[in-house]
Write a protein that holds these residues in place. Structure first.
Motif, PDB file in Angstrom:
ATOM      1  N   LYS A  90       0.918  -1.479  -0.002  1.00 29.77           N
ATOM      2  CA  LYS A  90      -0.084   0.491   0.448  1.00 29.77           C
ATOM      3  C   LYS A  90       0.761   1.395   0.220  1.00 29.77           C
ATOM      4  N   ARG A  91       2.233   1.329   0.480  1.00 26.66           N
ATOM      5  CA  ARG A  91       2.718   2.679   1.034  1.00 26.66           C
ATOM      6  C   ARG A  91       4.484   2.195  -0.226  1.00 26.66           C
ATOM      7  N   LYS A  92       3.859   1.755  -0.724  1.00 24.96           N
ATOM      8  CA  LYS A  92       4.776   1.289  -1.721  1.00 24.96           C
ATOM      9  C   LYS A  92       6.586   0.644  -1.622  1.00 24.96           C
ATOM     10  N   LYS A  93       6.566   0.476  -0.252  1.00 23.61           N
ATOM     11  CA  LYS A  93       7.899   0.114   0.429  1.00 23.61           C
ATOM     12  C   LYS A  93       8.418  -1.298  -0.300  1.00 23.61           C
ATOM     13  N   ARG A  94      10.220  -1.022  -0.393  1.00 24.21           N
ATOM     14  CA  ARG A  94       9.901  -2.617  -0.619  1.00 24.21           C
ATOM     15  C   ARG A  94      10.425  -3.164   0.299  1.00 24.21           C
ATOM     16  N   TYR A  95       9.824  -4.540   0.683  1.00 26.74           N
ATOM     17  CA  TYR A  95       9.506  -6.036   1.741  1.00 26.74           C
ATOM     18  C   TYR A  95      10.271  -6.903   1.274  1.00 26.74           C
ATOM     19  N   VAL A  96      10.457  -7.996   2.788  1.00 25.56           N
ATOM     20  CA  VAL A  96      10.882  -9.074   2.029  1.00 25.56           C
ATOM     21  C   VAL A  96      10.291  -9.660   3.171  1.00 25.56           C
ATOM     22  N   ASP A  97      10.076 -11.100   2.764  1.00 24.24           N
ATOM     23  CA  ASP A  97       9.318 -11.931   3.686  1.00 24.24           C
ATOM     24  C   ASP A  97      11.068 -12.675   3.903  1.00 24.24           C
ATOM     25  N   ILE A  98      11.233 -12.813   5.036  1.00 24.96           N
ATOM     26  CA  ILE A  98      12.607 -13.465   5.462  1.00 24.96           C
ATOM     27  C   ILE A  98      11.962 -14.843   6.968  1.00 24.96           C
ATOM     28  N   TYR A  99       9.893 -15.205   6.067  1.00 26.22           N
ATOM     29  CA  TYR A  99       9.311 -15.687   7.037  1.00 26.22           C
ATOM     30  C   TYR A  99       9.607 -17.050   6.412  1.00 26.22           C
ATOM     31  N   THR A 100       9.017 -17.255   5.264  1.00 28.33           N
ATOM     32  CA  THR A 100       9.190 -18.025   4.425  1.00 28.33           C
ATOM     33  C   THR A 100      10.208 -18.864   4.067  1.00 28.33           C
ATOM     34  N   PRO A 101      11.888 -18.376   3.376  1.00 32.38           N
ATOM     35  CA  PRO A 101      12.710 -18.937   3.481  1.00 32.38           C
ATOM     36  C   PRO A 101      12.852 -19.986   5.151  1.00 32.38           C
ATOM     37  N   ILE A 102      13.193 -18.605   5.862  1.00 29.78           N
ATOM     38  CA  ILE A 102      13.277 -19.509   7.266  1.00 29.78           C
ATOM     39  C   ILE A 102      12.815 -20.690   7.722  1.00 29.78           C
ATOM     40  N   ASP A 103      11.209 -20.594   7.645  1.00 27.38           N
ATOM     41  CA  ASP A 103      11.016 -21.763   7.715  1.00 27.38           C
ATOM     42  C   ASP A 103      10.887 -23.059   6.759  1.00 27.38           C
ATOM     43  N   GLU A 104      11.042 -22.689   6.131  1.00 28.30           N
ATOM     44  CA  GLU A 104      11.122 -23.817   4.701  1.00 28.30           C
ATOM     45  C   GLU A 104      12.916 -24.287   4.970  1.00 28.30           C
ATOM     46  N   ASN A 105      13.729 -23.901   5.857  1.00 28.79           N
ATOM     47  CA  ASN A 105      14.662 -24.188   5.991  1.00 28.79           C
ATOM     48  C   ASN A 105      15.112 -25.259   7.284  1.00 28.79           C
ATOM     49  N   THR A 106      15.271 -26.274   6.151  1.00 33.19           N
ATOM     50  CA  THR A 106      15.442 -27.524   7.274  1.00 33.19           C
ATOM     51  C   THR A 106      16.982 -27.766   8.100  1.00 33.19           C
ATOM     52  N   ASN A 107      18.103 -26.696   8.495  1.00 29.47           N
ATOM     53  CA  ASN A 107      19.039 -26.892   8.666  1.00 29.47           C
ATOM     54  C   ASN A 107      18.534 -26.222  10.350  1.00 29.47           C
ATOM     55  N   ALA A 108      19.852 -26.383  10.986  1.00 28.30           N
ATOM     56  CA  ALA A 108      19.441 -26.112  12.375  1.00 28.30           C
ATOM     57  C   ALA A 108      19.737 -24.353  13.056  1.00 28.30           C
ATOM     58  N   LEU A 109      18.775 -23.473  12.192  1.00 26.99           N
ATOM     59  CA  LEU A 109      18.878 -21.809  12.889  1.00 26.99           C
ATOM     60  C   LEU A 109      18.442 -21.073  14.276  1.00 26.99           C
ATOM     61  N   PHE A 110      18.128 -22.519  14.781  1.00 28.79           N
ATOM     62  CA  PHE A 110      17.337 -21.526  16.035  1.00 28.79           C
ATOM     63  C   PHE A 110      18.219 -21.671  17.160  1.00 28.79           C
ATOM     64  N   LEU A 111      18.687 -20.803  18.730  1.00 32.14           N
ATOM     65  CA  LEU A 111      19.092 -21.812  19.531  1.00 32.14           C
ATOM     66  C   LEU A 111      17.702 -22.426  20.687  1.00 32.14           C
ATOM     67  N   ASP A 112      18.996 -22.402  21.240  1.00 30.89           N
ATOM     68  CA  ASP A 112      18.146 -24.126  21.989  1.00 30.89           C
ATOM     69  C   ASP A 112      17.001 -23.175  22.514  1.00 30.89           C
ATOM     70  N   ASN A 113      16.077 -21.641  22.738  1.00 32.15           N
ATOM     71  CA  ASN A 113      15.058 -21.500  23.464  1.00 32.15           C
ATOM     72  C   ASN A 113      13.843 -21.794  21.929  1.00 32.15           C
ATOM     73  N   GLY A 114      14.190 -21.785  20.645  1.00 32.49           N
ATOM     74  CA  GLY A 114      13.702 -22.265  19.401  1.00 32.49           C
ATOM     75  C   GLY A 114      12.680 -21.014  19.197  1.00 32.49           C
ATOM     76  N   ILE A 115      13.805 -19.738  19.128  1.00 36.96           N
ATOM     77  CA  ILE A 115      12.345 -18.650  19.173  1.00 36.96           C
ATOM     78  C   ILE A 115      13.570 -17.445  18.429  1.00 36.96           C
ATOM     79  N   HIS A 116      15.388 -17.857  18.900  1.00 41.92           N
ATOM     80  CA  HIS A 116      16.112 -16.415  18.526  1.00 41.92           C
ATOM     81  C   HIS A 116      16.733 -17.458  17.469  1.00 41.92           C
ATOM     82  N   LEU A 117      17.289 -16.890  16.281  1.00 43.47           N
ATOM     83  CA  LEU A 117      18.370 -17.136  15.759  1.00 43.47           C
ATOM     84  C   LEU A 117      20.192 -17.406  16.320  1.00 43.47           C
TER      85      LEU A 117
END
Length: 408
Positions: free
Chosen positions: A190-217
């Motif tokens: 709507k505001r014609k701003k550059r947007y980056v979807d980082i949810y989808t690639p992180i969600d689809e990545n099967t490698n260990a990308l999170f700390l032990d708390n499961g919330i932070h990278l």
């Protein structure tokens, strides 16, 4: 705080907080965004919650940008604040004024940004659909304020969680995080701003990308996030495959044959951009590093040296497939640059967020306000580290020697 939110959103006071008057908004580009580029002297700011504050310990996001533009004097400032939301509630202090909102915009204004990467929504998503309208309004207010400074906003989506207590809660949290990501995308459109979807690639990545708390990278998560941003910005992969034909003594660009003989083949190489540093395991991602492929070798094992230093020994079959260089000079150089970035960002963090802020800058500054000069004294130290980043962010020419005397 709710009254403050409503007042700021309704009255447009944000513009006054930032600059006293609202600036003319720049014309917006229509359609898809072209690859992101920067100009000499521009300033990039990271604004958001824990996604950016935790990155202070890694430096990969800043490295991804500054190493792409080694001839430009770009400045970076990280204003990430764990637990923050679009109403700056985590930035509250014992000093009133400034209000949390006022402090947020004072911090943005003090960085003199040209670009602001904005990553909110993780904290707000815990309110679910009920909090979505308020979140969109708050994010829109921040966009108005960045626009008023003449800077460009780049919106990042939320990221998923790997584990939030139990399976049921994790599913609920990710549903809400996706909901907020979609809302950010809609506002960006709507505001014609550059947007980056980082949810989808992180969600689809099967490698260990999170700390032990499961919330932070974790470290690997931020390395991957940096590569996601590079792709989203329209930049080519850092991965580079150098192909050497041992029998014909030829090499593809940017490698060049220096000399050849029956015992060794010497070639030089200057990458267009530094690779990402190696992970803790010492094995960099092939998509973000240099690989050497050697054809025409007889059966046996062959050793590659770099500037006289033994680098790797591999079989003729492995050389034909391509070997990723994991401890070469460029890897070490990249790690060094990231180290300078982390040190610089740590100093800036201590400068703009002193632990005893109330005593130095707040209503009790009559007790320790003279220590403010210690904060100002950090400026030349930050500048020195930025000079080191500038000095080391461009690849150097390296000379490799492949021993053609096959080993067992």
């Amino acid at each position: 705080m709710l009254n403050i939110k409503s007042f700021l959103l309704a009255s447009g006071l944000i513009c006054a907080l930032l600059a006293g008057t609202c600036f003319q908004l720049p014309a917006q580009n229509k359609g898809n965004h072209s690859p992101l580029t920067f100009k000499q002297g521009e300033r990039i700011v990271f604004l958001g919650s824990s996604l950016f504050e935790n990155e202070l310990e890694k430096g990969y996001l800043e490295f991804a940008i500054t190493s792409r533009w080694p001839d430009l004097d770009l400045t970076f400032r990280n204003l990430g604040w764990t637990g923050d939301d679009v109403f700056a509630e985590a930035r509250s202090t014992f000093t009133t004024p400034p209000t949390p909102y006022q402090q947020l915009f004072q911090q943005i204004r003090s960085t003199h940004p040209d670009y602001v990467l904005i990553a909110y929504g993780g904290v707000e998503s815990q309110k679910g659909e009920a909090g979505l309208g308020e979140f969109v309004k708050g994010l829109g207010a921040i966009l108005d304020s960045v626009d008023a400074l003449g800077a460009q906003s780049i919106l990042l989506s939320t990221i998923p969680v790997k584990l939030a207590g139990n399976r049921e809660n994790t599913i609920t949290q990710n549903k809400n995080l996706r909901l907020y990501a979609d809302a950010i995308a809609a506002l960006a459109s709507k505001r014609k701003k550059r947007y980056v979807d980082i949810y989808t690639p992180i969600d689809e990545n099967t490698n260990a990308l999170f700390l032990d708390n499961g919330i932070h990278l974790n470290e690997a998560g931020y390395r991957y996030l940096a590569q996601v941003l590079e792709q989203a910005f329209g930049w080519p992969s850092r991965g580079l495959t150098v192909t050497i034909n041992a029998g014909e003594s030829t090499a593809n660009a940017p490698a060049k044959i220096v000399s050849s003989g029956p015992d060794k083949l010497v070639f030089s190489l200057e990458e267009p951009v530094l690779p990402f540093p190696a992970t803790a395991s010492g094995k960099p991602d092939a998509k973000a590093a240099v690989s050497v492929q050697v054809n025409g070798l007889k059966k046996g094992h062959y050793t590659l040296t770099e500037n006289g230093r033994k680098l790797i020994t591999a079989s003729e079959a492995d050389w034909a497939k391509g070997v990723v260089l994991d401890q070469e000079t460029s890897q070490q150089q990249a790690a060094e640059v990231c180290g300078y970035i982390v040190k610089k960002n740590t100093l800036f963090f201590q400068q703009y967020r002193p632990r005893n802020r109330t005593y130095i800058l707040g209503f009790r500054s009559y007790e320790q306000g003279n220590n403010k000069r210690d904060l100002d004294d950090m400026d030349p130290l930050i500048a020195q580290l930025e000079a080191q980043i500038k000095l080391h962010r461009k690849p150097v020419i390296k000379t490799y020697e492949l021993n053609l005397q096959k080993g067992q």
